[in-house]
Design a protein around this motif. Structure first.
Motif, mmCIF file in Angstrom:
data_model
loop_
_atom_site.group_PDB
_atom_site.id
_atom_site.type_symbol
_atom_site.label_atom_id
_atom_site.label_comp_id
_atom_site.label_asym_id
_atom_site.label_seq_id
_atom_site.Cartn_x
_atom_site.Cartn_y
_atom_site.Cartn_z
ATOM 1 N N ASP A 239 0.834 -1.205 0.000
ATOM 2 C CA ASP A 239 0.000 0.000 0.000
ATOM 3 C C ASP A 239 0.870 1.257 0.000
ATOM 4 O O ASP A 239 0.523 2.263 -0.622
ATOM 5 N N LEU A 240 1.991 1.204 0.708
ATOM 6 C CA LEU A 240 2.926 2.329 0.698
ATOM 7 C C LEU A 240 3.464 2.577 -0.707
ATOM 8 O O LEU A 240 3.457 3.702 -1.197
ATOM 9 N N ARG A 241 3.933 1.511 -1.336
ATOM 10 C CA ARG A 241 4.532 1.631 -2.674
ATOM 11 C C ARG A 241 3.521 2.085 -3.723
ATOM 12 O O ARG A 241 3.851 2.864 -4.608
ATOM 13 N N THR B 245 -1.656 3.717 -2.032
ATOM 14 C CA THR B 245 -3.018 3.454 -1.563
ATOM 15 C C THR B 245 -3.115 3.336 -0.044
ATOM 16 O O THR B 245 -4.163 2.950 0.479
ATOM 17 N N LEU B 246 -2.065 3.669 0.677
ATOM 18 C CA LEU B 246 -2.101 3.597 2.129
ATOM 19 C C LEU B 246 -3.147 4.575 2.662
ATOM 20 O O LEU B 246 -3.159 5.749 2.281
ATOM 21 N N SER B 247 -4.013 4.107 3.535
ATOM 22 C CA SER B 247 -5.043 4.975 4.105
ATOM 23 C C SER B 247 -4.505 5.707 5.331
ATOM 24 O O SER B 247 -3.474 5.329 5.896
ATOM 25 N N ARG C 82 9.480 7.684 3.393
ATOM 26 C CA ARG C 82 9.049 9.092 3.408
ATOM 27 C C ARG C 82 8.771 9.582 1.989
ATOM 28 O O ARG C 82 7.801 10.315 1.755
ATOM 29 N N LYS C 83 9.591 9.205 1.041
ATOM 30 C CA LYS C 83 9.354 9.599 -0.354
ATOM 31 C C LYS C 83 8.045 9.003 -0.857
ATOM 32 O O LYS C 83 7.263 9.664 -1.538
ATOM 33 N N TRP C 84 7.808 7.725 -0.540
ATOM 34 C CA TRP C 84 6.550 7.098 -0.944
ATOM 35 C C TRP C 84 5.364 7.828 -0.315
ATOM 36 O O TRP C 84 4.370 8.085 -0.972
ATOM 37 N N HIS D 178 1.465 10.236 -1.559
ATOM 38 C CA HIS D 178 0.120 9.745 -1.266
ATOM 39 C C HIS D 178 -0.858 10.913 -1.192
ATOM 40 O O HIS D 178 -0.784 11.720 -0.259
ATOM 41 N N PRO D 179 -1.787 10.996 -2.146
ATOM 42 C CA PRO D 179 -2.714 12.129 -2.136
ATOM 43 C C PRO D 179 -3.610 12.164 -0.895
ATOM 44 O O PRO D 179 -3.891 13.229 -0.367
ATOM 45 N N GLU D 180 -4.020 11.018 -0.395
ATOM 46 C CA GLU D 180 -4.921 10.994 0.760
ATOM 47 C C GLU D 180 -4.207 11.431 2.038
ATOM 48 O O GLU D 180 -4.816 12.018 2.930
ATOM 49 N N LEU D 181 -2.922 11.171 2.110
ATOM 50 C CA LEU D 181 -2.192 11.483 3.335
ATOM 51 C C LEU D 181 -1.619 12.894 3.358
ATOM 52 O O LEU D 181 -1.417 13.466 4.422
#
Length: 188
Positions: A27-29, A32-34, A118-120, A124-127
């Motif tokens: 999810d990080l890569r 999609t991580l919530s 941290r770069k990943w 993330h747009p949601e985060l």
């Protein structure tokens, strides 16, 4: 030194890969991580590092002051408006100083991977800024390489004749880390 570090890298590879799989790496890569997963990771890191720092405080000569991470995690959780977990696993308090050096290897190694994470996270747009500005994942910043080299030297100086116990401590530390993750609230 190289023999111990090589052993640590090779003999903890299965645990390292298992932790990566468990800790939402895909999810990080993939971006999609919530927010809930991010907070679960931060709580997991807080519980592990706080417990490890408490145990390392009694290890003579360990340069703990320059390697504290709990305050960073508390700051990140505060920035997210999240109350920190109060859990402190006690099992690390029963480990020998030598086994704790193996656990410190896990913690210090995570600072190398933290910069990639941290770069990943910043993508993330949601985060958004929540994770992109993470103090924990910033780690030692530009000092990461030199602090890693210092740690390797420290470990080498203290590891002669006790390599097996250090490797065993690192393997068990990954197990504790994963157990902390599983014990905390699971996130879908």
């Amino acid at each position: 030194m190289n023999d111990l570090l090589t052993r640590l890298r090779e003999e903890t590879r299965p645990q390292h890969e298992a932790a990566e799989a468990l800790f939402y790496t895909e999810d990080l890569r993939s971006g999609t991580l919530s927010v809930a997963q991010y907070l679960h990771l931060m709580q997991t890191h807080l519980v592990f590092h706080r417990a490890l720092e408490n145990a390392l405080a009694d290890v003579a000569g360990y340069p703990l002051e320059e390697r504290l991470k709990t305050a960073w995690l508390l700051a990140d959780l505060d920035a997210a408006g999240e109350a920190p977990s109060e859990e402190i696993p006690e099992e690390l308090n029963t480990w020998s100083d030598t086994a704790l050096l193996g656990a410190a290897y896990v913690a210090e190694g995570s600072m190398l991977g933290g910069q990639v994470i941290r770069k990943w996270l910043s993508a993330h747009p949601e985060l958004g800024e929540l994770a992109g500005n993470s103090r924990f994942y910033e780690g030692y910043g530009s000092e990461t390489g030199s602090l890693w080299k210092q740690f390797r030297t420290y470990l080498s100086d203290r590891g002669t004749g006790v390599e097996d116990e250090i490797v065993d401590g690192a393997q068990k530390a990954f197990g504790v880390y994963m157990e902390v993750f599983r014990r905390s609230t699971a996130v879908a």
